[in-house]
Design a protein around this motif. Structure first.
Motif, mmCIF file in Angstrom:
data_model
loop_
_atom_site.group_PDB
_atom_site.id
_atom_site.type_symbol
_atom_site.label_atom_id
_atom_site.label_comp_id
_atom_site.label_asym_id
_atom_site.label_seq_id
_atom_site.Cartn_x
_atom_site.Cartn_y
_atom_site.Cartn_z
ATOM 1 N N HIS A 176 0.804 -1.224 0.000
ATOM 2 C CA HIS A 176 0.000 0.000 0.000
ATOM 3 C C HIS A 176 0.836 1.273 0.000
ATOM 4 O O HIS A 176 0.280 2.369 -0.139
ATOM 5 C CB HIS A 176 -0.920 0.019 1.222
ATOM 6 N N ASN A 177 2.175 1.154 0.185
ATOM 7 C CA ASN A 177 2.985 2.371 0.266
ATOM 8 C C ASN A 177 4.367 2.210 -0.361
ATOM 9 O O ASN A 177 5.302 2.915 0.014
ATOM 10 C CB ASN A 177 3.125 2.823 1.727
ATOM 11 N N SER A 178 4.491 1.301 -1.308
ATOM 12 C CA SER A 178 5.795 1.032 -1.914
ATOM 13 C C SER A 178 6.383 2.288 -2.554
ATOM 14 O O SER A 178 5.787 2.880 -3.457
ATOM 15 C CB SER A 178 5.658 -0.068 -2.970
ATOM 16 N N GLY A 179 7.549 2.683 -2.059
ATOM 17 C CA GLY A 179 8.242 3.837 -2.605
ATOM 18 C C GLY A 179 7.716 5.192 -2.169
ATOM 19 O O GLY A 179 8.232 6.221 -2.607
ATOM 20 N N TYR A 180 6.714 5.212 -1.280
ATOM 21 C CA TYR A 180 6.157 6.502 -0.851
ATOM 22 C C TYR A 180 7.193 7.352 -0.113
ATOM 23 O O TYR A 180 7.306 8.552 -0.347
ATOM 24 C CB TYR A 180 4.974 6.291 0.106
ATOM 25 N N PHE A 181 7.899 6.713 0.839
ATOM 26 C CA PHE A 181 8.775 7.446 1.746
ATOM 27 C C PHE A 181 10.169 6.822 1.784
ATOM 28 O O PHE A 181 10.320 5.613 1.567
ATOM 29 C CB PHE A 181 8.207 7.447 3.168
ATOM 30 N N GLY A 182 11.152 7.649 2.082
ATOM 31 C CA GLY A 182 12.516 7.158 2.201
ATOM 32 C C GLY A 182 13.251 7.837 3.341
ATOM 33 O O GLY A 182 12.906 8.949 3.748
ATOM 34 N N VAL A 183 14.244 7.139 3.865
ATOM 35 C CA VAL A 183 15.178 7.718 4.834
ATOM 36 C C VAL A 183 16.558 7.593 4.199
ATOM 37 O O VAL A 183 17.100 6.495 4.084
ATOM 38 C CB VAL A 183 15.125 6.989 6.189
ATOM 39 N N THR A 184 17.096 8.722 3.751
ATOM 40 C CA THR A 184 18.343 8.689 3.001
ATOM 41 C C THR A 184 19.578 8.740 3.897
ATOM 42 O O THR A 184 20.684 8.470 3.432
ATOM 43 C CB THR A 184 18.407 9.848 1.996
ATOM 44 N N GLN A 185 19.378 9.112 5.167
ATOM 45 C CA GLN A 185 20.507 9.078 6.110
ATOM 46 C C GLN A 185 19.983 8.845 7.517
ATOM 47 O O GLN A 185 18.952 9.398 7.905
ATOM 48 C CB GLN A 185 21.289 10.393 6.084
ATOM 49 N N THR A 186 20.688 8.008 8.256
ATOM 50 C CA THR A 186 20.400 7.771 9.675
ATOM 51 C C THR A 186 21.698 7.871 10.442
ATOM 52 O O THR A 186 22.705 7.281 10.045
ATOM 53 C CB THR A 186 19.800 6.370 9.895
ATOM 54 N N LEU A 187 21.693 8.618 11.530
ATOM 55 C CA LEU A 187 22.869 8.738 12.382
ATOM 56 C C LEU A 187 22.465 8.508 13.833
ATOM 57 O O LEU A 187 21.689 9.281 14.394
ATOM 58 C CB LEU A 187 23.517 10.119 12.245
#
Length: 243
Positions: free
Chosen positions: A79-90
């Motif tokens: 239901h949400n494929s590709g909707y949101f991304g996290v490009t960096q996590t620290l």
């Protein structure tokens, strides 16, 4: 006869010219996507506040910034494929802090309109999503067999600080969020980014999007290397002496 013999030649040139233009058009689109899909410089730079500055004063460049490279960076549900991304996590353990770069593209707003039956396309200039962190802790870590039994879990939700950085490009909207007081202990099972539509925030219900940024069963860490921009941001904050 000469006119007839020239016709195939002219046609061939037209086809060749059209094909060449098409190739250049495709290459141009690909290059445009490549150069517009990278995170803006202001978003890539570490956000500095008093907690991070104090930790940096104590540890200097030995201050640990780390992440798990094996975690997925986008939502992959049906239901949400590709909707949101996290490009960096620290994860910054000495500061009890986590920073993430949250991203979605223009098509996500179209999906939001469809999913919620909105009368018009959401305005890109406005904030439409509630983003929090959820940490899951195992109450019985000594019993390995019950790692799927959610009745033995407790969850904690963390809200972002007021220091939020927002940037947009032709394709994407970015947010850099800072979360305070987040720690990863031996009994921590996972840390997740939960995304809810602002018009439908119900934490007891399944999130509109969820991305795992820490998993105890893939506990290998990779150290983030400070960039020049990160160091300049830290030094500027310390010299100003203000949040």
């Amino acid at each position: 006869m000469k006119a007839n013999s020239r016709a195939p030649r002219i046609f061939g040139r037209v086809v060749k010219f059209t094909f060449t233009c098409f190739v250049f058009l495709v290459c141009g689109i690909v290059l445009w996507r490549v150069f517009t899909s990278g995170d803006p410089a202001a978003i890539k730079t570490v956000a500095v506040n008093s907690a991070l500055a104090e930790a940096y004063e104590q540890y200097g460049e030995e201050l640990t910034l780390q992440y798990q490279p094996l975690q997925t960076s986008i939502t992959r549900g049906e239901h949400n494929s590709g909707y949101f991304g996290v490009t960096q996590t620290l994860f910054i353990p000495q500061a009890n802090q986590v920073q993430i770069v949250f991203r979605y593209n223009n098509s996500t707003l179209r999906h939001l309109q469809e999913d919620y039956g909105l009368a018009s396309l959401p305005d890109k200039a406005l904030c439409h999503f509630d983003v929090t962190l959820v940490k899951t802790t195992d109450l019985t870590p000594e019993i390995e067999e019950d790692y799927k039994d959610t009745s033995t879990f407790i969850t904690e939700r963390y809200y972002p600080s007021e220091h939020v950085i927002r940037e947009t490009t032709a394709l994407y909207t970015y947010y850099r969020y800072t979360f305070e007081g987040v720690t990863v202990e031996e009994d921590t099972l996972g840390v997740f980014v939960d995304i809810y539509y602002n018009g439908d925030i119900a934490y007891e219900e399944e999130a509109y999007g969820r991305i795992c940024i820490y998993n105890a069963y893939y506990a290998d860490w990779k150290t983030y290397k400070w960039s020049r921009a990160d160091k300049r941001a830290i030094e500027a904050f310390l010299s100003d002496g203000q949040d």
